[in-house]
Every structure is written in C-alpha cells, then in structure tokens.
Design an enzyme around this catalytic site. Structure first.
Site, PDB file in Angstrom:
ATOM      1  N   GLU A  60      47.456  34.485  44.775  1.00  0.00           N
ATOM      2  CA  GLU A  60      47.837  34.406  46.194  1.00  0.00           C
ATOM      3  C   GLU A  60      48.008  35.790  46.829  1.00  0.00           C
ATOM      4  O   GLU A  60      47.831  35.932  48.044  1.00  0.00           O
ATOM      5  CB  GLU A  60      49.117  33.605  46.369  1.00  0.00           C
ATOM      6  CG  GLU A  60      48.900  32.101  46.496  1.00  0.00           C
ATOM      7  CD  GLU A  60      48.071  31.699  47.728  1.00  0.00           C
ATOM      8  OE1 GLU A  60      48.228  32.333  48.793  1.00  0.00           O
ATOM      9  OE2 GLU A  60      47.259  30.779  47.612  1.00  0.00           O
ATOM     10  N   HIS A 106      46.092  38.463  46.281  1.00  0.00           N
ATOM     11  CA  HIS A 106      44.742  38.819  46.735  1.00  0.00           C
ATOM     12  C   HIS A 106      44.331  37.960  47.938  1.00  0.00           C
ATOM     13  O   HIS A 106      43.730  38.458  48.894  1.00  0.00           O
ATOM     14  CB  HIS A 106      43.725  38.587  45.622  1.00  0.00           C
ATOM     15  CG  HIS A 106      43.955  39.377  44.374  1.00  0.00           C
ATOM     16  ND1 HIS A 106      44.365  38.800  43.195  1.00  0.00           N
ATOM     17  CD2 HIS A 106      43.823  40.704  44.111  1.00  0.00           C
ATOM     18  CE1 HIS A 106      44.459  39.728  42.262  1.00  0.00           C
ATOM     19  NE2 HIS A 106      44.149  40.892  42.781  1.00  0.00           N
ATOM     20  N   LYS A 109      52.110  46.105  47.142  1.00  0.00           N
ATOM     21  CA  LYS A 109      52.573  46.024  45.746  1.00  0.00           C
ATOM     22  C   LYS A 109      52.244  47.295  44.990  1.00  0.00           C
ATOM     23  O   LYS A 109      53.047  47.809  44.231  1.00  0.00           O
ATOM     24  CB  LYS A 109      51.924  44.811  45.091  1.00  0.00           C
ATOM     25  CG  LYS A 109      51.891  44.869  43.594  1.00  0.00           C
ATOM     26  CD  LYS A 109      52.623  43.722  42.999  1.00  0.00           C
ATOM     27  CE  LYS A 109      52.717  43.815  41.502  1.00  0.00           C
ATOM     28  NZ  LYS A 109      51.472  44.175  40.857  1.00  0.00           N
ATOM     29  N   ASP A 110      51.000  47.801  45.185  1.00  0.00           N
ATOM     30  CA  ASP A 110      50.607  49.076  44.579  1.00  0.00           C
ATOM     31  C   ASP A 110      50.911  50.171  45.599  1.00  0.00           C
ATOM     32  O   ASP A 110      50.010  50.699  46.254  1.00  0.00           O
ATOM     33  CB  ASP A 110      49.121  49.033  44.213  1.00  0.00           C
ATOM     34  CG  ASP A 110      48.846  47.992  43.145  1.00  0.00           C
ATOM     35  OD1 ASP A 110      48.954  48.326  41.963  1.00  0.00           O
ATOM     36  OD2 ASP A 110      48.551  46.826  43.502  1.00  0.00           O
ATOM     37  N   ARG A 124      48.374  40.585  35.799  1.00  0.00           N
ATOM     38  CA  ARG A 124      48.909  40.813  34.450  1.00  0.00           C
ATOM     39  C   ARG A 124      50.025  39.832  34.096  1.00  0.00           C
ATOM     40  O   ARG A 124      50.452  39.802  32.939  1.00  0.00           O
ATOM     41  CB  ARG A 124      49.399  42.259  34.307  1.00  0.00           C
ATOM     42  CG  ARG A 124      48.250  43.268  34.312  1.00  0.00           C
ATOM     43  CD  ARG A 124      48.698  44.672  33.910  1.00  0.00           C
ATOM     44  NE  ARG A 124      47.553  45.522  33.619  1.00  0.00           N
ATOM     45  CZ  ARG A 124      46.988  46.378  34.482  1.00  0.00           C
ATOM     46  NH1 ARG A 124      47.476  46.498  35.707  1.00  0.00           N
ATOM     47  NH2 ARG A 124      45.955  47.105  34.134  1.00  0.00           N
ATOM     48  N   GLY A 175      39.598  41.154  40.393  1.00  0.00           N
ATOM     49  CA  GLY A 175      39.452  39.761  40.000  1.00  0.00           C
ATOM     50  C   GLY A 175      40.741  39.193  39.417  1.00  0.00           C
ATOM     51  O   GLY A 175      41.813  39.755  39.614  1.00  0.00           O
TER      52      GLY A 175
HETATM   53  P1  AMP Z   1      43.989  44.386  41.763  1.00  0.00           P
HETATM   54  O1  AMP Z   1      43.027  43.271  41.578  1.00  0.00           O
HETATM   55  O2  AMP Z   1      45.202  44.274  40.914  1.00  0.00           O
HETATM   56  O3  AMP Z   1      43.338  45.744  41.703  1.00  0.00           O
HETATM   57  O4  AMP Z   1      44.536  44.243  43.247  1.00  0.00           O
HETATM   58  C1  AMP Z   1      43.661  44.208  44.340  1.00  0.00           C
HETATM   59  C2  AMP Z   1      44.457  44.341  45.598  1.00  0.00           C
HETATM   60  O5  AMP Z   1      45.393  43.268  45.683  1.00  0.00           O
HETATM   61  C3  AMP Z   1      45.274  45.646  45.630  1.00  0.00           C
HETATM   62  O6  AMP Z   1      45.208  46.190  46.932  1.00  0.00           O
HETATM   63  C4  AMP Z   1      46.660  45.168  45.296  1.00  0.00           C
HETATM   64  O7  AMP Z   1      47.686  45.971  45.830  1.00  0.00           O
HETATM   65  C5  AMP Z   1      46.668  43.786  45.940  1.00  0.00           C
HETATM   66  N1  AMP Z   1      47.716  42.950  45.351  1.00  0.00           N
HETATM   67  C6  AMP Z   1      47.931  42.723  44.035  1.00  0.00           C
HETATM   68  N2  AMP Z   1      49.025  41.959  43.853  1.00  0.00           N
HETATM   69  C7  AMP Z   1      49.521  41.702  45.087  1.00  0.00           C
HETATM   70  C8  AMP Z   1      50.651  40.977  45.576  1.00  0.00           C
HETATM   71  N3  AMP Z   1      51.505  40.342  44.759  1.00  0.00           N
HETATM   72  N4  AMP Z   1      50.847  40.930  46.910  1.00  0.00           N
HETATM   73  C9  AMP Z   1      49.999  41.571  47.762  1.00  0.00           C
HETATM   74  N5  AMP Z   1      48.909  42.266  47.360  1.00  0.00           N
HETATM   75  C10 AMP Z   1      48.687  42.344  46.042  1.00  0.00           C
END
Ligand code: AMP
Length: 286
Positions: free
Chosen positions: A43, A45, A157-158, A195, A39
């Site tokens: 952009e 996501h 990114k991850d 974050r 959540g």
């Molecule tokens: P999170 O909500 O942080 O667990 O991220 C969910 C998904 O979104 C994960 O697969 C992340 O790698 C991806 N994500 C987060 N930030 C970015 C970004 N800046 N560009 C592309 N994908 C992202």
C-alpha cells in the site's frame, strides 16, 4: 514490449521500448508521472501510484531490484521478487507502463559512471550502508533519463533518500518535480516495507517499537531536540528484540542532527534490526 494480460499496463524491458511508448504520449501533450520501486509492492507504493495518477495523465512504474544499492552481505539475492502480483496490484490504478529492466544490461559490470551527491549522503543510513546512496542516485538518474517524467514520486519513509534525490534534481537541473508522499502504516503503526515479509510473528510484534518510539517523541515534542533524541534512543535500546542502529532528530532539509531546544520542527529518524531484518522509520516532530 508485451501486454501483461491484455488489459493491464504494458511491460517494457528496455529503455528503447519505454521511449517509443512515452514519446507518443509526450507528443500528444500528456504529462507523465513516475514511481520508481524495487517491487514487492504494498500500500505504501500504491499510495505513490495513486498520487501520480491524480496529478498526471500517464503513470509509469519501474520495478527493478537495483543491485547497486545493496552492499556486501545485504539481502540482494533474498529480496522478494513478485512481478506478476505487482502488476496485478497496480493494473486497477490505471498504470500505463511498467519498466522492468534486465540488470545485466541496465547495470552492466563494465559501467564507469556513478552519480554522487555530497553532504546529505553521510551519516544516518550511510553510516552502515556507505555505498547505498551512490547506487540509488545513479539508478534513479538513469530511470529519470529513460522515462523523462514531469513528476517523480518518492516516499517520506526513506527520508534521507528523498532529501538526496530532491537535492540531486535541483543541483543537476533535472527537468522533473520531485514529490514526497507520507509514510503509509499498518493499523497498529508499523510502517509498510517490502522487508516486513522477513519478520516472524514475534519479530512483527517487536518491530512496533520503532513507530511507537517515534509516536511518543512526536507526542512529547516541545522543541527540545536533545530530549527527543534521548527518548528515542532509550525507548529503542530498552525494546525487546530490537537492536538499535541509530535514532536521530534532524533538520528536515539539511539532515543535520539538531542540538539544544527551541526548534519549531524536526524529523525523527530511526533504524534498527529486528532479528536479522533492518527496518527504518521516520516521523515529523512538531
Ligand atoms: P522501494 O521499493 O522500497 O525502493 O520503495 C519505492 C518507493 O516507495 C520509495 O520512494 C519508498 O520511499 C516508497 N515507500 C516504501 N514504503 C513506503 C511506505 N510505507 N509509505 C510510503 N512510501 C513508501
């Protein structure tokens, strides 16, 4: 199962609700694309959601702040939770279903099973977050079992995470194609992250050091991993307001740190604290 505003995606709180809804889609021969998130959507996501919508018939997004992937003293309680705004953001993208499980039942305290990937889960992120990836792989396995997508979308990114999940899917013969999408950045280069909302204006400026260091390393890349690593470390050690955690130049598949010169391609990965916020970034070198 409730319809959030009459026209947007359905909001499911239990695995049973997801299975009931998606069973009908699957029976009708529709392909399912899945985007797992915590959540506080941005952009980055949305780029995953758009990729899923372009490739598959039915798009499912999970929004779950996974308690298992947060360590002692990390920001589980402070992590932004913005469900209504998240649903508003993804509604226009044609998302069919949002899965928003209750942590008390989805990750009960008496659970006994952990999904663990060896090898790739040591070093880099795991050096400072030793329990993090077991939390990720356990929950992503559960989510994949509930949604049973044809394709699941993750962000580059991850970088370590997507390599681990790719390997997990292969090792466990999970019937899903893991798709990795490029890093989405602000115009000035800062990688989008949930974050980033923690950053003050000054910290937001200091945080640019991560992408700038990676961009410089990519620009200067001549196959010499040592030189690239030293460049990243020097840039982030000297940067104002930044406390370096790690800066590495790794093999994109094995995640092993590269030594010497003569490498056709490599991945730069960095993690650093800006104030009390821990940020990560990554870029292909070569
Ligand atoms: P999170 O909500 O942080 O667990 O991220 C969910 C998904 O979104 C994960 O697969 C992340 O790698 C991806 N994500 C987060 N930030 C970015 C970004 N800046 N560009 C592309 N994908 C992202």
């Amino acid at each position: 199962m409730t319809d959030v505003d009459g026209s947007g995606p359905l909001l499911a709180r239990t695995p049973e609700e997801v299975r009931e809804r998606l069973g009908r889609e699957r029976a009708a021969g529709r392909s399912i694309g899945f985007v797992p998130t915590m959540g506080a959507l941005h952009e980055g996501h949305l780029s995953l959601v758009r990729a899923a919508a372009a490739d598959t018939d039915v798009v499912v997004v999970s929004i779950f702040v996974n308690p298992l992937q947060f360590g002692e003293g990390e920001d589980l309680d402070a992590y932004p939770r913005t469900l209504a705004a998240d649903v508003d953001l993804i509604a226009p993208l044609g998302v069919a279903l949002v899965f928003h499980p209750d942590p008390a039942t989805f990750t009960p305290v008496d659970r006994m099973t952990t999904v663990h990937v060896d090898g790739l889960t040591t070093g880099l992120e795991a050096a400072t977050r030793p329990t993090h990836f077991d939390g990720v792989t356990t929950i992503v396995t559960k989510l994949l079992n509930v949604v049973q997508p044809d394709r699941a979308y993750f962000g580059e990114k991850d970088f370590q995470q997507q390599a681990i999940l790719r390997r997990m899917a292969a090792d466990l013969d999970l019937p899903v194609e893991v798709v990795t999408c490029p890093v989405v950045r602000e115009d000035d280069g800062l990688a989008l992250s949930s974050r980033n909302v923690y950053l003050s204006a000054d910290e937001r400026r200091d945080a640019l050091a991560l992408s700038q260091a990676l961009r410089a390393a990519a620009g200067e890349w001549d196959g010499d991993a040592e030189a690239a690593r030293t460049g990243l470390i020097d840039a982030l050690t000297e940067a104002e307001g930044v406390r370096l955690d790690y800066a590495e130049v790794i093999d994109p598949d094995t995640l092993v740190p590269l030594t010497g010169a003569g490498h056709a391609a490599a991945q730069g990965v960095v993690a650093a604290y800006v104030g009390s916020t821990r940020l990560i970034d990554t870029m292909r070198l070569g």
